[in-house]
Design a protein around this motif. Structure first.
Motif, PDB file in Angstrom:
ATOM      1  N   THR A   1      -6.313  -0.588  -0.483  1.00 38.87           N
ATOM      2  CA  THR A   1      -6.131   0.725  -0.647  1.00 38.87           C
ATOM      3  C   THR A   1      -6.417   1.319   0.813  1.00 38.87           C
ATOM      4  O   THR A   1      -5.432   3.006   0.713  1.00 38.87           O
ATOM      5  CB  THR A   1      -7.417   1.678  -1.198  1.00 38.87           C
ATOM      6  OG1 THR A   1      -7.906   1.675  -2.504  1.00 38.87           O
ATOM      7  CG2 THR A   1      -7.261   3.513  -1.539  1.00 38.87           C
ATOM      8  N   PHE A   2      -6.062   1.276   1.588  1.00 37.57           N
ATOM      9  CA  PHE A   2      -6.636   1.773   2.432  1.00 37.57           C
ATOM     10  C   PHE A   2      -4.663   0.775   3.083  1.00 37.57           C
ATOM     11  O   PHE A   2      -4.237   1.968   3.978  1.00 37.57           O
ATOM     12  CB  PHE A   2      -7.046   0.623   3.374  1.00 37.57           C
ATOM     13  CG  PHE A   2      -7.323   1.205   5.604  1.00 37.57           C
ATOM     14  CD1 PHE A   2      -7.633   2.552   5.332  1.00 37.57           C
ATOM     15  CD2 PHE A   2      -6.543   0.376   6.265  1.00 37.57           C
ATOM     16  CE1 PHE A   2      -7.688   2.475   6.969  1.00 37.57           C
ATOM     17  CE2 PHE A   2      -6.780   0.806   7.358  1.00 37.57           C
ATOM     18  CZ  PHE A   2      -6.815   1.838   7.863  1.00 37.57           C
TER      19      PHE A   2
ATOM     20  N   SER B   1      -2.020   4.030   4.097  1.00 37.21           N
ATOM     21  CA  SER B   1      -1.648   3.606   6.306  1.00 37.21           C
ATOM     22  C   SER B   1      -0.079   4.378   5.039  1.00 37.21           C
ATOM     23  O   SER B   1       0.389   5.135   6.443  1.00 37.21           O
ATOM     24  CB  SER B   1      -1.897   2.520   6.582  1.00 37.21           C
ATOM     25  OG  SER B   1      -2.716   2.606   6.512  1.00 37.21           O
TER      26      SER B   1
ATOM     27  N   THR C   1      -8.354   8.794   4.113  1.00 33.86           N
ATOM     28  CA  THR C   1      -9.495   7.516   3.418  1.00 33.86           C
ATOM     29  C   THR C   1     -10.633   8.015   3.418  1.00 33.86           C
ATOM     30  O   THR C   1     -11.785   7.846   2.639  1.00 33.86           O
ATOM     31  CB  THR C   1      -9.568   6.798   4.514  1.00 33.86           C
ATOM     32  OG1 THR C   1      -8.523   6.431   5.178  1.00 33.86           O
ATOM     33  CG2 THR C   1     -10.644   5.372   4.699  1.00 33.86           C
TER      34      THR C   1
END
Length: 65
Positions: A10-11, A15, A56
């Motif tokens: 997910t990060f 990004s 986030t």
């Protein structure tokens, strides 16, 4: 370990999405509005970091509920 992998993916997705949106906005500003590209480089990076942080925070806040 599954949660860590999910969080890492997910990060990474956040990004990439943030960078894509920031550079797309910079492209439009440069070629459509005529703003010099040198003036947009730092702003594009700052926008990407801001969008990444917001995504986030939203992701982590939704996981707690």
């Amino acid at each position: 370990m599954k949660k860590f992998t999910e969080l890492a993916l997910t990060f990474a997705f956040a990004s990439c999405s943030a960078a894509y949106v920031a550079y797309s906005a910079a492209y439009i500003a440069h070629y459509e509005l005529g703003i010099p590209s040198a003036a947009l480089r730092n702003q594009a990076l700052t926008s990407a970091i801001l969008i990444l942080g917001l995504v986030t925070i939203e992701f982590l806040a939704s996981k707690k509920q």
